[in-house]
Design an enzyme around this catalytic site. Structure first.
Site, PDB file in Angstrom:
ATOM      1  N   ARG A   1       0.821  -1.206   0.000  1.00  0.00           N
ATOM      2  CA  ARG A   1       0.000   0.000   0.000  1.00  0.00           C
ATOM      3  C   ARG A   1       0.858   1.262   0.000  1.00  0.00           C
ATOM      4  O   ARG A   1       0.502   2.272  -0.588  1.00  0.00           O
ATOM      5  CB  ARG A   1      -0.922  -0.005   1.215  1.00  0.00           C
ATOM      6  CG  ARG A   1      -1.968  -1.084   1.137  1.00  0.00           C
ATOM      7  CD  ARG A   1      -2.777  -1.178   2.370  1.00  0.00           C
ATOM      8  NE  ARG A   1      -3.659  -0.032   2.551  1.00  0.00           N
ATOM      9  CZ  ARG A   1      -3.350   1.063   3.173  1.00  0.00           C
ATOM     10  NH1 ARG A   1      -2.188   1.196   3.746  1.00  0.00           N
ATOM     11  NH2 ARG A   1      -4.212   2.050   3.259  1.00  0.00           N
TER      12      ARG A   1
ATOM     13  N   ASP B   1     -14.232  -3.620   5.232  1.00  0.00           N
ATOM     14  CA  ASP B   1     -13.593  -4.415   6.288  1.00  0.00           C
ATOM     15  C   ASP B   1     -14.630  -4.883   7.308  1.00  0.00           C
ATOM     16  O   ASP B   1     -14.583  -6.014   7.791  1.00  0.00           O
ATOM     17  CB  ASP B   1     -12.499  -3.576   6.963  1.00  0.00           C
ATOM     18  CG  ASP B   1     -11.622  -2.913   5.919  1.00  0.00           C
ATOM     19  OD1 ASP B   1     -11.058  -3.637   5.084  1.00  0.00           O
ATOM     20  OD2 ASP B   1     -11.549  -1.670   5.893  1.00  0.00           O
TER      21      ASP B   1
ATOM     22  N   HIS C   1      -7.414   1.422   6.945  1.00  0.00           N
ATOM     23  CA  HIS C   1      -7.860   0.411   5.970  1.00  0.00           C
ATOM     24  C   HIS C   1      -6.605  -0.254   5.405  1.00  0.00           C
ATOM     25  O   HIS C   1      -6.121   0.073   4.318  1.00  0.00           O
ATOM     26  CB  HIS C   1      -8.684   1.056   4.859  1.00  0.00           C
ATOM     27  CG  HIS C   1      -8.962   0.098   3.730  1.00  0.00           C
ATOM     28  ND1 HIS C   1      -9.740  -1.027   3.883  1.00  0.00           N
ATOM     29  CD2 HIS C   1      -8.536   0.065   2.449  1.00  0.00           C
ATOM     30  CE1 HIS C   1      -9.782  -1.696   2.751  1.00  0.00           C
ATOM     31  NE2 HIS C   1      -9.052  -1.059   1.854  1.00  0.00           N
TER      32      HIS C   1
HETATM   33  P1  NAD Z   1      -9.425   1.248 -11.585  1.00  0.00           P
HETATM   34  O1  NAD Z   1      -8.006   1.439 -12.037  1.00  0.00           O
HETATM   35  O2  NAD Z   1     -10.251   0.212 -12.232  1.00  0.00           O
HETATM   36  O3  NAD Z   1     -10.197   2.626 -11.752  1.00  0.00           O
HETATM   37  C1  NAD Z   1      -9.688   3.817 -11.268  1.00  0.00           C
HETATM   38  C2  NAD Z   1     -10.176   4.900 -12.202  1.00  0.00           C
HETATM   39  O4  NAD Z   1      -9.789   6.148 -11.643  1.00  0.00           O
HETATM   40  C3  NAD Z   1      -9.557   4.813 -13.603  1.00  0.00           C
HETATM   41  O5  NAD Z   1     -10.600   4.794 -14.565  1.00  0.00           O
HETATM   42  C4  NAD Z   1      -8.716   6.067 -13.696  1.00  0.00           C
HETATM   43  O6  NAD Z   1      -8.665   6.608 -15.002  1.00  0.00           O
HETATM   44  C5  NAD Z   1      -9.447   6.985 -12.716  1.00  0.00           C
HETATM   45  N1  NAD Z   1      -8.645   8.092 -12.197  1.00  0.00           N
HETATM   46  C6  NAD Z   1      -7.331   8.107 -11.896  1.00  0.00           C
HETATM   47  N2  NAD Z   1      -6.965   9.324 -11.486  1.00  0.00           N
HETATM   48  C7  NAD Z   1      -8.070  10.087 -11.515  1.00  0.00           C
HETATM   49  C8  NAD Z   1      -8.329  11.437 -11.202  1.00  0.00           C
HETATM   50  N3  NAD Z   1      -7.365  12.256 -10.779  1.00  0.00           N
HETATM   51  N4  NAD Z   1      -9.595  11.903 -11.340  1.00  0.00           N
HETATM   52  C9  NAD Z   1     -10.584  11.109 -11.779  1.00  0.00           C
HETATM   53  N5  NAD Z   1     -10.390   9.803 -12.105  1.00  0.00           N
HETATM   54  C10 NAD Z   1      -9.144   9.312 -11.964  1.00  0.00           C
HETATM   55  O7  NAD Z   1      -9.389   1.063 -10.004  1.00  0.00           O
HETATM   56  P2  NAD Z   1     -10.566   0.544  -9.040  1.00  0.00           P
HETATM   57  O8  NAD Z   1     -10.468  -0.929  -8.933  1.00  0.00           O
HETATM   58  O9  NAD Z   1     -11.841   1.175  -9.428  1.00  0.00           O
HETATM   59  O10 NAD Z   1     -10.045   1.114  -7.634  1.00  0.00           O
HETATM   60  C11 NAD Z   1     -10.039   2.496  -7.372  1.00  0.00           C
HETATM   61  C12 NAD Z   1      -9.360   2.780  -6.027  1.00  0.00           C
HETATM   62  O11 NAD Z   1     -10.115   2.208  -4.968  1.00  0.00           O
HETATM   63  C13 NAD Z   1      -7.952   2.182  -5.886  1.00  0.00           C
HETATM   64  O12 NAD Z   1      -7.100   3.117  -5.257  1.00  0.00           O
HETATM   65  C14 NAD Z   1      -8.174   0.966  -4.999  1.00  0.00           C
HETATM   66  O13 NAD Z   1      -7.012   0.605  -4.309  1.00  0.00           O
HETATM   67  C15 NAD Z   1      -9.231   1.521  -4.067  1.00  0.00           C
HETATM   68  N6  NAD Z   1      -9.974   0.520  -3.290  1.00  0.00           N
HETATM   69  C16 NAD Z   1     -10.315   0.868  -2.020  1.00  0.00           C
HETATM   70  C17 NAD Z   1     -11.030  -0.014  -1.229  1.00  0.00           C
HETATM   71  C18 NAD Z   1     -11.425   0.363   0.175  1.00  0.00           C
HETATM   72  O14 NAD Z   1     -12.030  -0.484   0.877  1.00  0.00           O
HETATM   73  N7  NAD Z   1     -11.151   1.571   0.673  1.00  0.00           N
HETATM   74  C19 NAD Z   1     -11.394  -1.260  -1.737  1.00  0.00           C
HETATM   75  C20 NAD Z   1     -11.052  -1.583  -3.040  1.00  0.00           C
HETATM   76  C21 NAD Z   1     -10.323  -0.674  -3.824  1.00  0.00           C
HETATM   77  C1  LMR Z   2      -9.280  -3.995  -0.556  1.00  0.00           C
HETATM   78  O1  LMR Z   2      -9.338  -3.934   0.675  1.00  0.00           O
HETATM   79  O2  LMR Z   2      -9.795  -4.916  -1.202  1.00  0.00           O
HETATM   80  C2  LMR Z   2      -8.596  -2.894  -1.314  1.00  0.00           C
HETATM   81  O3  LMR Z   2      -8.249  -1.851  -0.481  1.00  0.00           O
HETATM   82  C3  LMR Z   2      -7.508  -3.406  -2.157  1.00  0.00           C
HETATM   83  C4  LMR Z   2      -6.148  -3.401  -1.520  1.00  0.00           C
HETATM   84  O4  LMR Z   2      -5.248  -2.763  -2.086  1.00  0.00           O
HETATM   85  O5  LMR Z   2      -5.962  -4.034  -0.480  1.00  0.00           O
END
Ligand code: NAD
Ligand code: LMR
Length: 327
Positions: A100, A161, A189
């Site tokens: 991360r 989570d 997270h």
């Molecule tokens: P992804 O790569 O499929 O999609 C991300 C999108 O964001 C892309 O389409 C990209 O072009 C766009 N993007 C990038 N920079 C940008 C900006 N400045 N403004 C607008 N759009 C922008 O990724 P995903 O699978 O959708 O995941 C997105 C984020 O969520 C990642 O950082 C991932 O780690 C996070 N995530 C968090 C959790 C949580 O529980 N907090 C869980 C899963 C994923």
């Molecule tokens: C998750 O919890 O599934 C996401 O935050 C993905 C990750 O990078 O762990």
């Protein structure tokens, strides 16, 4: 019919976006009587904007009665304009083998500009929910840029989570998952998070009376919940997306439902021994739609205290690592 609310979503053409937007438009997030206007923001990349066009076409093709408009843009000043909710999903996800910390600087920068623009152009009642990782620290960066919107309006998601922990407890106890209540996530997270099992109940009894294997609760349970994101990445070859979108629906739905008790990463203000300046997961009770109070009464034993200290330490280190991004 209520007036539509404006919901800005970044990363709208990404994996999470694809599972999220249709649920917002269907009423799952804000309720079956709340019309919405979706303000979809993507990075200024041709491929992403083209994909966004396709997603917008599909939204049209669903003929959702609650969907009253779609904005597509790569300009955050347009996308966040008058937004009541800003869902900050857009950021790089972790790939197989990535830590991360690898995301901290790259993704953190996105949240400086977005925090400033949201503060400048979003609605007076704007709420912000951060999903893009590292979610707690990105949320802190965005909130630090805001002068108009109070820090309480900025939350980060630990609901995935909580949902994961609920299912793991139900499976171990051999009960339906609706029997598991009051399992809350503290801290980051990240694998350091603490799912506080001693406050949970299963079928109305203390979880520790139903699952008496304390070594499992302290060991494999905490580890499975903490490392579930990495396990999904290893299996799927990509970060969890549908479950993350579902958790964001839950996160916001609970925040707009007075009386809901749920886990949210909020500015700690020192609760549960967290550094006052970090955003840490903890239990909150929604008071009025969009507002909440932290539930502070839970006692922590020595094991819990050591877990809270470890996850706090990680959040403090992340804050120090991005100190140049915090106003
Ligand atoms: P992804 O790569 O499929 O999609 C991300 C999108 O964001 C892309 O389409 C990209 O072009 C766009 N993007 C990038 N920079 C940008 C900006 N400045 N403004 C607008 N759009 C922008 O990724 P995903 O699978 O959708 O995941 C997105 C984020 O969520 C990642 O950082 C991932 O780690 C996070 N995530 C968090 C959790 C949580 O529980 N907090 C869980 C899963 C994923
Ligand atoms: C998750 O919890 O599934 C996401 O935050 C993905 C990750 O990078 O762990």
């Amino acid at each position: 019919m209520k007036n539509p609310i404006r919901v800005a979503v970044t990363g709208a053409a990404g994996q999470i976006g694809y599972s999220l937007l249709f649920r917002i438009a269907s009423g799952a997030m804000f309720g079956p009587d709340q019309p919405v206007i979706l303000q979809l923001i993507e990075a200024p990349i041709e491929k992403a904007l083209k994909a966004l066009e396709g997603v917008a076409m599909e939204l049209d093709d669903c003929a959702f009665p609650l969907l009253k408009g779609i904005v597509q843009t790569s300009d955050p000043a347009v996308g966040f304009k008058d937004a009541n909710w800003c869902l900050l999903v857009g950021a790089k996800p972790r790939g197989p083998g990535m830590e991360r910390a690898d995301l901290l600087k790259d993704n953190g920068r996105i949240f400086i500009g977005q925090g400033q623009i949201i503060d400048a152009v979003a609605a007076a009642d704007a709420r912000v929910a951060v999903v893009g990782n590292p979610a707690n620290t990105n949320c802190m960066i965005a909130a630090s840029q805001a002068k108009r919107l109070p820090a309480e309006r900025f939350t980060a998601m630990v609901r995935l989570d909580q949902n994961r922990a609920q299912t793991q407890l139900a499976k171990k106890a051999g009960v339906d998952l609706t029997a598991v209540k009051d399992i809350f996530i503290y801290g980051n997270h990240s694998p350091s998070m603490f799912p506080a099992f001693e406050h949970a109940s299963i079928g109305g009894k203390a979880a520790t009376r139903v699952i008496t294997d304390l070594a499992w609760l302290q060991g494999p349970f905490c580890e499975t919940v903490g490392k579930r994101g990495a396990a999904v990445i290893a299996a799927r070859g990509a970060s969890s997306a549908a479950s993350a979108a579902n958790a964001l629906v839950d996160h916001v739905r609970s925040l707009v439902t007075p009386g809901a008790i749920h886990s949210v990463a909020v500015k700690s203000k020192g609760h549960y021994g967290f550094d006052p300046e970090v955003w840490a997961g903890m239990p909150v009770r929604t008071t009025t739609a969009g507002s909440y109070e932290v539930i502070t009464g839970y006692a922590m034993d020595d094991f819990a205290k050591s877990k809270l200290a470890a996850t706090n330490q990680e959040l403090v280190e992340e804050r120090a690592f991005v100190a140049d991004m915090i106003k």
